[in-house]
Write an enzyme that holds these catalytic residues in place. Structure first.
Site, short mmCIF file in Angstrom:
data_model
loop_
_atom_site.label_atom_id
_atom_site.label_comp_id
_atom_site.label_asym_id
_atom_site.label_seq_id
_atom_site.Cartn_x
_atom_site.Cartn_y
_atom_site.Cartn_z
N ASP A 1 -0.38 0.05 4.37
CA ASP A 1 -1.06 -1.23 4.42
C ASP A 1 -2.53 -0.92 4.05
O ASP A 1 -2.96 0.23 4.18
CB ASP A 1 -0.95 -1.79 5.83
CG ASP A 1 -1.76 -3.04 6.03
OD1 ASP A 1 -1.54 -4.01 5.31
OD2 ASP A 1 -2.64 -3.03 6.93
N ASP B 1 -5.90 -3.19 4.49
CA ASP B 1 -6.95 -3.58 5.44
C ASP B 1 -6.54 -3.17 6.86
O ASP B 1 -5.50 -3.60 7.36
CB ASP B 1 -7.15 -5.10 5.34
CG ASP B 1 -8.26 -5.59 6.24
OD1 ASP B 1 -9.21 -4.83 6.49
OD2 ASP B 1 -8.18 -6.74 6.70
P1 B16 Z 1 -6.60 -11.91 0.58
P2 B16 Z 1 -3.55 -6.19 4.69
C1 B16 Z 1 -4.57 -8.64 4.70
O1 B16 Z 1 -4.64 -7.32 4.25
C2 B16 Z 1 -5.70 -8.90 5.70
O2 B16 Z 1 -5.51 -8.09 6.86
C3 B16 Z 1 -5.67 -10.36 6.10
O3 B16 Z 1 -6.73 -10.62 7.00
C4 B16 Z 1 -5.80 -11.24 4.83
O4 B16 Z 1 -5.70 -12.60 5.17
C5 B16 Z 1 -4.69 -10.86 3.84
O5 B16 Z 1 -4.75 -9.47 3.54
C6 B16 Z 1 -4.81 -11.64 2.54
O6 B16 Z 1 -5.96 -11.20 1.87
O7 B16 Z 1 -7.18 -13.20 1.03
O8 B16 Z 1 -7.62 -10.89 0.12
O9 B16 Z 1 -5.50 -12.09 -0.43
O10 B16 Z 1 -3.81 -5.90 6.13
O11 B16 Z 1 -2.15 -6.76 4.42
O12 B16 Z 1 -3.90 -5.05 3.77
MG MG Z 2 -3.59 -4.59 7.84
#
Ligand code: B16
Ligand code: MG
Length: 216
Positions: free
Chosen positions: A8, A10
């Site tokens: 993953d 973030d």
């Molecule tokens: P985006 P991950 C996620 O990343 C984030 O943790 C989450 O907070 C966010 O809403 C989601 O990606 C979508 O991100 O708006 O940049 O497309 O933890 O799956 O790496």
């Molecule tokens: Mg994450």
């Protein structure tokens, strides 16, 4: 034995959660939603952009049409992208680079499985892209975690059977997704003890014995 590790992004490889929070907070303020807090931001961990928007809107009392919601999510994403422009390797989480290098040296393939549609930009800005073999992200998927789709696509791209894949996640939804895909899981991050993963460690740096996790 594990042949591919799917990370993953973030909360596992990078810490962009603060930027997500600041961008959502800016939108919330503009909408007159003053109740959106860091605690609410925790509910956005690993969930899709539209689901994250719902977390923000649930703190206000106005109804929005689907079209308006898409425009609001776009607005937040523009703020977020503006913030991403200035990130560099300093947002990489402790132990991440070392772990990716170690896996490379062991001949294990490395994938990313992230909900974020901004994954390519984050990997480029941080310089992590050189350690990654294949990326599966919000740009490839139609369903979000806990649906296993993002990891199934990663495994396909990595050409690895599911039972030989290990998923590293910081969100409960991500661990459920990994299990649903029939993959092993390592839970990290502030909630690592509650994620019900096969293996757990506070950070990538804190993994005791990779031989056990990799089933060597
Ligand atoms: P985006 P991950 C996620 O990343 C984030 O943790 C989450 O907070 C966010 O809403 C989601 O990606 C979508 O991100 O708006 O940049 O497309 O933890 O799956 O790496
Ligand atoms: Mg994450």
């Amino acid at each position: 034995m594990i042949k591919s590790v799917i990370f993953d992004l973030d909360g596992v490889l990078v810490s962009t959660d603060e930027l997500h929070y600041n961008a959502w907070k800016k939108l919330a303020d503009e909408l007159g939603i003053t109740e959106f807090t860091k605690e609410d931001n925790e509910k956005q961990r690993g969930v899709s952009r539209m689901e994250s928007l719902e977390v923000v809107l649930s703190k206000g009392n106005k109804e929005y049409s689907e079209e308006e919601k898409i425009a609001l999510a776009d607005r937040k994403n523009n703020y977020y992208i503006e913030m991403l422009e200035s990130i560099d390797e300093s947002v990489i989480l402790g132990g991440a680079t070392e772990t990716l290098k170690m896996l490379r040296e062991r001949g294990i393939k490395v994938g990313v499985g992230s909900a974020s549609k901004n994954t390519p930009m984050i990997l480029a800005k941080t310089g992590l892209e050189k350690y990654i073999d294949k990326v599966s992200c919000g740009l490839d998927t139609t369903k979000s975690k806990p649906d296993p789709e993002v990891f199934v696509i990663a495994a396909q791209k990595l050409e690895t059977p599911h039972e030989e894949c290990l998923v590293v996640e910081d969100s409960a939804a991500g661990i459920v997704a990994a299990k649903a895909a029939g993959m092993k899981s390592l839970g990290v991050g502030p909630y690592y003890e509650t994620l019900k993963a096969d293996y757990e460690a506070r950070t990538l740096k804190a993994v005791d014995d990779w031989n056990i996790v990799l089933d060597v």
